[in-house]
Design an enzyme around this catalytic site. Structure first.
Site, mmCIF file in Angstrom:
data_model
loop_
_atom_site.group_PDB
_atom_site.id
_atom_site.type_symbol
_atom_site.label_atom_id
_atom_site.label_comp_id
_atom_site.label_asym_id
_atom_site.label_seq_id
_atom_site.Cartn_x
_atom_site.Cartn_y
_atom_site.Cartn_z
ATOM 1 C CB SER A 246 -0.858 0.061 1.268
ATOM 2 O OG SER A 246 -1.717 -1.011 1.328
ATOM 3 C CG HIS B 113 -3.075 -1.907 -3.411
ATOM 4 N ND1 HIS B 113 -1.903 -2.579 -3.188
ATOM 5 C CD2 HIS B 113 -3.636 -1.705 -2.208
ATOM 6 C CE1 HIS B 113 -1.774 -2.789 -1.889
ATOM 7 N NE2 HIS B 113 -2.804 -2.267 -1.265
ATOM 8 C CG HIS C 5 -5.345 -6.965 0.321
ATOM 9 N ND1 HIS C 5 -5.363 -6.050 -0.698
ATOM 10 C CD2 HIS C 5 -4.190 -6.777 0.995
ATOM 11 C CE1 HIS C 5 -4.251 -5.322 -0.647
ATOM 12 N NE2 HIS C 5 -3.524 -5.742 0.366
ATOM 13 C CE1 TYR D 73 -8.596 -4.942 1.715
ATOM 14 C CE2 TYR D 73 -6.798 -5.742 3.095
ATOM 15 C CZ TYR D 73 -7.273 -4.889 2.108
ATOM 16 O OH TYR D 73 -6.422 -3.992 1.516
ATOM 17 C CD GLU D 74 -8.812 -6.437 -2.461
ATOM 18 O OE1 GLU D 74 -9.041 -5.686 -3.411
ATOM 19 O OE2 GLU D 74 -7.742 -7.051 -2.323
ATOM 20 C CB ALA E 198 1.221 -0.255 4.766
ATOM 21 C CG MET F 261 -4.989 -6.204 7.204
ATOM 22 S SD MET F 261 -6.311 -5.063 6.762
ATOM 23 C CE MET F 261 -6.390 -4.053 8.250
ATOM 24 C CB SER F 262 -0.616 -8.250 2.660
ATOM 25 O OG SER F 262 0.480 -7.514 3.147
ATOM 26 C CG ASN G 84 -0.927 2.434 11.705
ATOM 27 O OD1 ASN G 84 -0.739 1.993 10.562
ATOM 28 N ND2 ASN G 84 -1.474 1.722 12.665
ATOM 29 C CG HIS H 177 -6.845 3.285 3.876
ATOM 30 N ND1 HIS H 177 -5.919 2.272 3.801
ATOM 31 C CD2 HIS H 177 -7.084 3.676 2.591
ATOM 32 C CE1 HIS H 177 -5.609 2.056 2.527
ATOM 33 N NE2 HIS H 177 -6.294 2.890 1.783
HETATM 34 N N1 HPA Z 1 -3.082 -3.011 11.486
HETATM 35 C C1 HPA Z 1 -3.206 -3.872 10.448
HETATM 36 N N2 HPA Z 1 -2.818 -3.574 9.207
HETATM 37 C C2 HPA Z 1 -2.260 -2.374 9.006
HETATM 38 C C3 HPA Z 1 -2.081 -1.444 10.044
HETATM 39 C C4 HPA Z 1 -2.520 -1.780 11.353
HETATM 40 O O1 HPA Z 1 -2.407 -1.016 12.323
HETATM 41 N N3 HPA Z 1 -1.500 -0.351 9.495
HETATM 42 C C5 HPA Z 1 -1.308 -0.634 8.166
HETATM 43 N N4 HPA Z 1 -1.768 -1.849 7.867
#
Ligand code: HPA
Length: 283
Positions: A42, A73, A95, A97-98, A125, A222-223, A246, A258
């Site tokens: 990302s 993306h 992903h 989640y998609e 990320a 998440m990847s 973050n 996001h």
């Molecule tokens: N959690 C999960 N996935 C992420 C995060 C997070 O804090 N930041 C970027 N991708």
């Protein structure tokens, strides 16, 4: 007992489908054997601006790929040179989640393998699970924890795969050493860490963040874990770098958003690109 012909897992996103996709990509983009394949996480897609002799095609035109819809993306596959070396870059992921299965989400790894890549560099990320991590930090993954509850190798064994892949060195010591050397030469700070992969799409709760840190993870995302697993099954060398975008939930005052993830990735993309280019030159 599973009859392979009737096995719902067998048809899609396996070795045969990857070979078909690779034939189309190779012809369209005049792909030569790449020194590495790169997965751009990302917001890290800027790296493609460093590619020379670039050829590209949208994911929709690659059988087995679908358009990625997540902001940040590109949904394009690139062939070109980076630091004078032939590479393939995947601008975007599928992903879980998609709604993609683990198997589908790792399909691009099979395709780049079929295109001749034997080194895979993944980026992502991620949220930092330790207070010492700040947005903008780069973390070289020593290892990962798969907490997605899924596995891209479910189902019958693909031709060329190992049934029970050894994961004790899934994050290649040789490639990690090259990334560390590249970072040291460039004066780029790089912390070691363990990535925990969840499906998302929610960011974690503060309680989950405490649990994940307690399990031994350093960053969360998440990847990546499905890619590492398929790379191991195919005998590819794998290395991954997380950009901490973050502090994970509960470790800072504000929410996890996001927009902030994307902004931090944008700020770090020059540093990340420098690191990647130097790494590729060392292969
Ligand atoms: N959690 C999960 N996935 C992420 C995060 C997070 O804090 N930041 C970027 N991708």
């Amino acid at each position: 007992m599973i009859d392979r012909d009737g096995d719902p897992w067998a048809a899609a996103w396996g070795a045969a489908a990857a070979a078909t996709a690779a034939t189309i990509v190779r012809e369209r983009l005049a792909v030569r054997t790449p020194a590495a394949a790169i997965v751009l996480g990302s917001g890290l897609g800027d790296v493609v601006s460093r590619l020379q002799h670039v050829r590209e095609m949208p994911y929709q035109e690659i059988p087995g790929f679908s358009a990625t819809a997540v902001e940040g993306h590109a949904g394009r596959l690139y062939a070109g040179t980076l630091g004078g070396r032939e590479v393939i870059a995947l601008g975007g992921r599928f992903h879980m989640y998609e709604g993609h299965t683990a198997r589908a989400s790792a399909f691009p790894v099979r395709v780049v393998h079929a295109l001749g890549a034997r080194v895979l560099f993944a980026s992502n990320a991620a949220g930092g699970l330790e207070r010492s991590l700040n947005a903008g930090d780069l973390v070289l993954l020593d290892d990962h924890i798969n907490l997605t509850g899924h596995n891209p190798l479910f189902g019958s064994v693909e031709p060329g795969d190992v049934r029970f892949p050894d994961m004790s060195a899934a994050h290649s010591p040789r490639l990690r050493a090259l990334v560390r050397t590249a970072a040291a030469e460039l004066g780029i700070a790089l912390k070691p860490g363990v990535y925990v992969g969840l499906t998302g799409p929610v960011y974690e709760t503060p309680s989950e963040v405490r649990m994940l840190a307690g399990l031994g993870a350093t960053v969360t995302g998440m990847s990546t874990v499905c890619e590492a697993i398929v790379a191991a099954a195919l005998g590819m060398e794998f290395v991954a770098v997380s950009l901490v975008t973050n502090p994970a939930a509960g470790l800072s005052d504000g929410p996890v958003r996001h927009e902030d993830v994307m902004m931090e990735a944008g700020l770090a993309s020059k540093r990340f690109g420098d690191l990647l280019e130097s790494f590729v030159k060392k292969l």
